[in-house]
Design an enzyme around this catalytic site. Structure first.
Site, PDB file in Angstrom:
ATOM      1  CG  HIS A 112      11.023   8.247 -16.638  1.00  0.00           C
ATOM      2  ND1 HIS A 112      11.035   9.505 -17.207  1.00  0.00           N
ATOM      3  CD2 HIS A 112       9.806   7.738 -16.938  1.00  0.00           C
ATOM      4  CE1 HIS A 112       9.882   9.739 -17.819  1.00  0.00           C
ATOM      5  NE2 HIS A 112       9.119   8.666 -17.675  1.00  0.00           N
ATOM      6  CG  ASN A 155       8.951  10.836 -14.777  1.00  0.00           C
ATOM      7  OD1 ASN A 155       8.900  11.968 -15.269  1.00  0.00           O
ATOM      8  ND2 ASN A 155       8.060   9.897 -15.081  1.00  0.00           N
ATOM      9  CD  GLU A 156       4.298  11.525 -14.910  1.00  0.00           C
ATOM     10  OE1 GLU A 156       3.819  10.382 -14.939  1.00  0.00           O
ATOM     11  OE2 GLU A 156       4.015  12.393 -15.745  1.00  0.00           O
TER      12      GLU A 156
HETATM   13  C1  BGC Z   1       5.460   9.598 -18.291  1.00  0.00           C
HETATM   14  C2  BGC Z   1       5.993   9.063 -19.587  1.00  0.00           C
HETATM   15  C3  BGC Z   1       4.846   8.642 -20.491  1.00  0.00           C
HETATM   16  C4  BGC Z   1       3.986   9.857 -20.775  1.00  0.00           C
HETATM   17  C5  BGC Z   1       2.828   9.603 -21.719  1.00  0.00           C
HETATM   18  C6  BGC Z   1       4.222  10.433 -18.427  1.00  0.00           C
HETATM   19  O1  BGC Z   1       3.332   9.995 -17.446  1.00  0.00           O
HETATM   20  O2  BGC Z   1       6.466  10.226 -17.556  1.00  0.00           O
HETATM   21  O3  BGC Z   1       6.871   8.022 -19.309  1.00  0.00           O
HETATM   22  O4  BGC Z   1       5.280   8.039 -21.660  1.00  0.00           O
HETATM   23  O5  BGC Z   1       3.471  10.361 -19.569  1.00  0.00           O
HETATM   24  O6  BGC Z   1       1.948   8.673 -21.209  1.00  0.00           O
END
Ligand code: BGC
Length: 400
Positions: A112, A155-156
């Site tokens: 992440h 993640n992302e």
């Molecule tokens: C991420 C998180 C982040 C959330 C709010 C997402 O892009 O995975 O880590 O805190 O958005 O910004």
């Protein structure tokens, strides 16, 4: 009332670096100490969830939720290249078992945003061996995944590739500051570094392959869904933006067991590029447009683009100091989710971002939590929105 599938997951999500504290072997920790304007505040002890995870899981269970998404930290597990910490693996195994003992379905994220500092110093996702190094870590992490039904590999990846692109641009002679786009949403950042995008796609497929013989385990990755909207004839531009910043990552999920949808807002694009929301537009603490319809749009787009891969909403929420506003936003988002499900989209669960008011990558100001955290005592206080959300979960009802 929308009929939810059997075993629908009602949960919350966190990420290791944002809640654990003292993730000192990670690249982001090192950046936090470097004084970069991109990260004005440090994570420090964060929410001390590294020690208080049992309390966090008790809260999840007592709210009436049945699942919890959390991240394991590569930097803790492999602080030195090739040397794996059995004690840290045992720590995360205890968390998995802690979930199972409480009747909570664990959803585990392997990566992440943070990597070990040595990995990034050696070139990270742009290095020649980035994918192999990730695969080697996943092979070790596998030891703790027995009984885990859902694993998010990365993640992302689209955000990660955009961040890599932004850093590379900043390093060029006429480079601009990393933090330049702070007030725009993620999807309005400079284009992702294509080499990093491709490495991440390869890393995801390598991780899926490594984990493929664990029975009962579903693997997928979680994409930041941006709801790109064309105005004033910017359709071609939007097609290009959507492909590089989102759709290539959805295409890479076509054979996955599930795809994670993460949606907060939308990005409006005119012929000149992304537009800041007009003055007077309602915004959240992160500066993003208040747009609860984002979740429905993201879920429908993801299902269509992937050709019907099952969707798990792995993040959706709002940074606000007003808990009533959090309820208002989440009501709107869940109602949209219900409409998508009623139309036949295969949605397996909804994990609200976030359980705790946590470290928001360089700042503590945006509060996304269903639960507040005292930054000195680390005491947790469940907010009314947490109870409201737990009640929905107990009743198994999406608001209409
Ligand atoms: C991420 C998180 C982040 C959330 C709010 C997402 O892009 O995975 O880590 O805190 O958005 O910004």
């Amino acid at each position: 009332m929308t009929n939810l599938p059997e075993g629908f997951l009602w949960g919350t999500a966190t990420a290791g670096h944002q809640v654990e504290g003292n993730n000192t072997d990670s690249d982001v920790w090192a950046l936090e100490q470097s004084g970069t304007p991109m990260l004005p505040e440090r994570s420090g002890d964060a929410c001390d969830s590294y020690h208080r995870w049992r309390e966090d899981l008790d809260i999840v269970r007592d709210l009436g939720l049945n699942s919890y998404r959390f991240g394991i930290e590569w930097a803790r597990i492999e602080p030195v290249p090739g040397h794996f910490s059995l004690a840290e693996l045992a720590h995360y195994r205890r968390m998995v078992e802690g979930c199972l003992e409480r009747g909570i379905t664990p959803v585990v994220t392997l990566h992440h945003f943070t990597s070990p500092a040595w990995f990034s110093a050696g070139g990270g996702w742009l290095g020649t061996d980035g994918v192999d190094l990730f695969r080697r870590y996943v092979r070790q992490a596998k030891a703790i995944l027995d009984g885990v039904p859902w694993v998010c590999t990365v993640n992302e990846p689209n955000m990660l590739a955009m961040i890599t692109g932004a850093r590379r641009a900043a390093a060029e002679p006429s480079g601009k500051e990393d933090g330049e786009h702070r007030h725009l949403v993620a999807g309005a950042m400079p284009p992702p570094d294509q080499a990093a995008s491709e490495a991440l796609i390869a890393a995801h497929h390598a991780a899926r392959e490594e984990l493929s013989d664990l029975s009962g385990l579903r693997t997928g990755w979680t994409v930041a869904n941006q709801n790109f909207e064309a105005v004033d004839g910017a359709d071609d531009l939007v097609a290009e933006w959507s492909y590089t910043r989102e759709d290539q990552f959805l295409d890479a999920a076509k054979d996955d067991d599930f795809v994670g949808v993460q949606a907060y807002t939308r990005v409006v694009i005119g012929p000149e590029g992304p537009r800041e929301p007009e003055s007077g537009t309602r915004r959240t603490i992160t500066g993003w447009e208040f747009h609860p319809q984002a979740l429905e749009g993201a879920v429908r787009h993801t299902a269509e683009r992937t050709g019907g891969v099952p969707v798990l909403v792995t993040e959706n929420g709002i940074a606000t100091a007003s808990d009533d506003e959090r309820i208002e936003y989440t009501t709107g988002a869940l109602a949209g989710l219900g409409r998508a499900i009623a139309d036949g989209v295969d949605v397996r669960g909804y994990l609200h971002w976030s359980l705790l008011d946590n470290y928001e990558w360089g700042t503590w100001e945006p509060t996304f939590g269903l639960v507040g955290v005292d930054r000195e005592t680390f005491g947790r206080t469940v907010k009314p929105s947490g109870r409201w959300y737990g009640d929905l979960a107990r009743r198994g009802e999406l608001p209409s």
